[in-house]
Design a protein around this motif. Structure first.
Motif, PDB file in Angstrom:
ATOM      1  N   SER A  86     -37.589  47.789 -10.212  1.00  0.00           N
ATOM      2  CA  SER A  86     -36.545  47.600  -9.207  1.00  0.00           C
ATOM      3  C   SER A  86     -35.457  48.663  -9.354  1.00  0.00           C
ATOM      4  CB  SER A  86     -35.930  46.212  -9.327  1.00  0.00           C
ATOM      5  OG  SER A  86     -36.895  45.229  -9.114  1.00  0.00           O
ATOM      6  N   ALA A  87     -35.085  48.973 -10.588  1.00  0.00           N
ATOM      7  CA  ALA A  87     -34.094  50.032 -10.811  1.00  0.00           C
ATOM      8  C   ALA A  87     -34.616  51.376 -10.317  1.00  0.00           C
ATOM      9  CB  ALA A  87     -33.736  50.109 -12.291  1.00  0.00           C
ATOM     10  N   PHE A  88     -35.895  51.657 -10.553  1.00  0.00           N
ATOM     11  CA  PHE A  88     -36.492  52.905 -10.069  1.00  0.00           C
ATOM     12  C   PHE A  88     -36.512  52.951  -8.545  1.00  0.00           C
ATOM     13  CE2 PHE A  88     -40.340  55.311  -8.850  1.00  0.00           C
ATOM     14  CZ  PHE A  88     -39.933  56.558  -9.277  1.00  0.00           C
ATOM     15  N   LEU A  89     -36.886  51.837  -7.907  1.00  0.00           N
ATOM     16  CA  LEU A  89     -36.885  51.797  -6.442  1.00  0.00           C
ATOM     17  C   LEU A  89     -35.475  51.939  -5.878  1.00  0.00           C
ATOM     18  CD1 LEU A  89     -39.552  49.075  -5.608  1.00  0.00           C
ATOM     19  CD2 LEU A  89     -39.626  51.492  -5.015  1.00  0.00           C
ATOM     20  N   LEU A  90     -34.493  51.347  -6.531  1.00  0.00           N
ATOM     21  CA  LEU A  90     -33.112  51.516  -6.085  1.00  0.00           C
ATOM     22  C   LEU A  90     -32.677  52.976  -6.179  1.00  0.00           C
ATOM     23  CD1 LEU A  90     -31.297  48.367  -7.482  1.00  0.00           C
ATOM     24  CD2 LEU A  90     -31.523  49.054  -5.092  1.00  0.00           C
ATOM     25  N   ALA A  91     -33.099  53.663  -7.240  1.00  0.00           N
ATOM     26  CA  ALA A  91     -32.785  55.088  -7.362  1.00  0.00           C
ATOM     27  C   ALA A  91     -33.460  55.891  -6.247  1.00  0.00           C
ATOM     28  CB  ALA A  91     -33.212  55.607  -8.724  1.00  0.00           C
ATOM     29  N   LEU A  92     -34.708  55.541  -5.910  1.00  0.00           N
ATOM     30  CA  LEU A  92     -35.395  56.218  -4.810  1.00  0.00           C
ATOM     31  C   LEU A  92     -34.695  55.964  -3.473  1.00  0.00           C
ATOM     32  CD1 LEU A  92     -39.196  55.697  -5.508  1.00  0.00           C
ATOM     33  CD2 LEU A  92     -37.903  57.811  -5.617  1.00  0.00           C
ATOM     34  N   ILE A  93     -34.274  54.734  -3.257  1.00  0.00           N
ATOM     35  CA  ILE A  93     -33.586  54.390  -2.012  1.00  0.00           C
ATOM     36  C   ILE A  93     -32.269  55.138  -1.914  1.00  0.00           C
ATOM     37  CG2 ILE A  93     -32.429  52.497  -0.786  1.00  0.00           C
ATOM     38  CD1 ILE A  93     -34.630  50.650  -1.932  1.00  0.00           C
ATOM     39  N   TYR A  94     -31.537  55.195  -3.008  1.00  0.00           N
ATOM     40  CA  TYR A  94     -30.252  55.905  -3.004  1.00  0.00           C
ATOM     41  C   TYR A  94     -30.444  57.394  -2.734  1.00  0.00           C
ATOM     42  CZ  TYR A  94     -25.784  57.712  -4.620  1.00  0.00           C
ATOM     43  OH  TYR A  94     -24.594  58.373  -4.694  1.00  0.00           O
ATOM     44  N   ARG A  95     -31.434  58.001  -3.364  1.00  0.00           N
ATOM     45  CA  ARG A  95     -31.692  59.432  -3.153  1.00  0.00           C
ATOM     46  C   ARG A  95     -32.182  59.695  -1.737  1.00  0.00           C
ATOM     47  NH1 ARG A  95     -29.809  64.162  -4.352  1.00  0.00           N
ATOM     48  NH2 ARG A  95     -31.420  65.749  -4.368  1.00  0.00           N
ATOM     49  N   SER A  96     -33.003  58.818  -1.214  1.00  0.00           N
ATOM     50  CA  SER A  96     -33.474  58.959   0.157  1.00  0.00           C
ATOM     51  C   SER A  96     -32.316  58.842   1.136  1.00  0.00           C
ATOM     52  CB  SER A  96     -34.528  57.892   0.447  1.00  0.00           C
ATOM     53  OG  SER A  96     -34.835  57.847   1.800  1.00  0.00           O
ATOM     54  N   TRP A  97     -31.378  57.959   0.859  1.00  0.00           N
ATOM     55  CA  TRP A  97     -30.219  57.798   1.725  1.00  0.00           C
ATOM     56  C   TRP A  97     -29.315  59.030   1.641  1.00  0.00           C
ATOM     57  CZ3 TRP A  97     -29.095  54.807   5.603  1.00  0.00           C
ATOM     58  CH2 TRP A  97     -27.793  54.782   6.082  1.00  0.00           C
ATOM     59  N   LEU A  99     -30.269  62.139   1.062  1.00  0.00           N
ATOM     60  CA  LEU A  99     -30.911  63.286   1.702  1.00  0.00           C
ATOM     61  C   LEU A  99     -31.050  63.123   3.202  1.00  0.00           C
ATOM     62  CD1 LEU A  99     -33.705  64.104  -0.881  1.00  0.00           C
ATOM     63  CD2 LEU A  99     -31.546  65.295  -0.511  1.00  0.00           C
ATOM     64  N   GLY A 100     -31.402  61.930   3.673  1.00  0.00           N
ATOM     65  CA  GLY A 100     -31.710  61.803   5.083  1.00  0.00           C
ATOM     66  C   GLY A 100     -30.961  60.740   5.835  1.00  0.00           C
ATOM     67  N   GLN A 101     -30.012  60.084   5.203  1.00  0.00           N
ATOM     68  CA  GLN A 101     -29.252  58.998   5.822  1.00  0.00           C
ATOM     69  C   GLN A 101     -30.150  57.890   6.362  1.00  0.00           C
ATOM     70  OE1 GLN A 101     -25.880  58.738   5.754  1.00  0.00           O
ATOM     71  NE2 GLN A 101     -25.946  60.532   4.448  1.00  0.00           N
ATOM     72  N   ALA A 102     -31.310  57.724   5.757  1.00  0.00           N
ATOM     73  CA  ALA A 102     -32.219  56.646   6.147  1.00  0.00           C
ATOM     74  C   ALA A 102     -33.116  56.332   4.955  1.00  0.00           C
ATOM     75  CB  ALA A 102     -33.075  57.057   7.333  1.00  0.00           C
ATOM     76  N   ASP A 103     -33.630  55.114   4.934  1.00  0.00           N
ATOM     77  CA  ASP A 103     -34.513  54.742   3.840  1.00  0.00           C
ATOM     78  C   ASP A 103     -35.934  54.504   4.316  1.00  0.00           C
ATOM     79  OD1 ASP A 103     -34.128  52.383   5.155  1.00  0.00           O
ATOM     80  OD2 ASP A 103     -34.040  51.173   3.340  1.00  0.00           O
ATOM     81  N   THR A 104     -36.279  55.047   5.467  1.00  0.00           N
ATOM     82  CA  THR A 104     -37.633  54.893   5.988  1.00  0.00           C
ATOM     83  C   THR A 104     -38.404  56.188   5.798  1.00  0.00           C
ATOM     84  OG1 THR A 104     -36.930  55.564   8.195  1.00  0.00           O
ATOM     85  CG2 THR A 104     -36.936  53.207   7.711  1.00  0.00           C
ATOM     86  N   PHE A 105     -39.702  56.060   5.683  1.00  0.00           N
ATOM     87  CA  PHE A 105     -40.571  57.214   5.567  1.00  0.00           C
ATOM     88  C   PHE A 105     -41.270  57.430   6.900  1.00  0.00           C
ATOM     89  CE2 PHE A 105     -40.467  56.435   0.943  1.00  0.00           C
ATOM     90  CZ  PHE A 105     -40.061  57.699   0.562  1.00  0.00           C
ATOM     91  N   ASP A 106     -41.142  58.611   7.451  1.00  0.00           N
ATOM     92  CA  ASP A 106     -41.828  58.967   8.685  1.00  0.00           C
ATOM     93  C   ASP A 106     -43.040  59.814   8.333  1.00  0.00           C
ATOM     94  OD1 ASP A 106     -39.906  57.668  10.247  1.00  0.00           O
ATOM     95  OD2 ASP A 106     -38.612  59.434  10.229  1.00  0.00           O
ATOM     96  N   GLU A 107     -43.814  60.144   9.349  1.00  0.00           N
ATOM     97  CA  GLU A 107     -44.986  60.990   9.131  1.00  0.00           C
ATOM     98  C   GLU A 107     -44.544  62.368   8.648  1.00  0.00           C
ATOM     99  OE1 GLU A 107     -48.289  60.424   9.459  1.00  0.00           O
ATOM    100  OE2 GLU A 107     -47.883  58.313   9.821  1.00  0.00           O
TER     101      GLU A 107
END
Length: 155
Positions: A86-97, A99-107
């Motif tokens: 969960s801590a790792f996923l939170l770090a991924l979500i924070y970094r994704s936010w 970089l791209g101001q969103a937490d979704t993955f597009d194609e």
């Protein structure tokens, strides 16, 4: 072993909701789904423990009165693993936010290009097979060889 049906139903609902949430493209929903799956796994271990008993310390009572310590240890291990992921996923979500101001993955363009290249390669391989080669692979014996074989077996 007397297990409450309510715990089993709650565990099944947690597993179903966790799997459903993990199939989304949003990382936040994936995190929520993973947490639900972790809690369902903990509940599964505790339901499988059997009837509760006294603490399993040497000298406290008879072995038949003690509870099994293995499911409790596995539950603690599952809690730690769930916390770490969960801590790792939170770090991924924070970094994704960040970089791209969103937490979704597009194609991804590279993934789409790779998929199209694979489809073109499959089409090219299909075109390389000639029709007479396709017929030859489906029949193992020629009709003349089959006739000779049937004549030879009757005499």
């Amino acid at each position: 072993m007397n297990v409450s049906i309510v715990l089993i139903v709650i565990m099944a609902v947690l597993f179903a909701a966790g799997v459903y949430a993990m199939l989304e493209r949003s990382l936040t929903r994936v995190l929520i789904g993973f947490l639900l799956l972790g809690n369902a796994a903990n509940l599964l271990l505790l339901v499988g423990m059997g009837r509760p008993g006294i603490a399993p310390f040497y000298g406290d009572g008879e072995p038949q009165e003690m509870s099994d310590p293995l499911p409790q240890a596995l539950t603690l291990t599952a809690i730690v693993i769930t916390f770490a992921i969960s801590a790792f996923l939170l770090a991924l979500i924070y970094r994704s936010w960040q970089l791209g101001q969103a937490d979704t993955f597009d194609e991804d363009e590279a993934d789409v290009a790779l998929r199209e290249r694979g489809m073109r390669a499959d089409d090219e391989m299909d075109q390389e097979i000639e029709p007479e080669d396709d017929d030859a692979t489906s029949d193992f014996l020629a009709s003349e060889a089959a006739d000779d074989r049937t004549k030879g077996s009757g005499s």
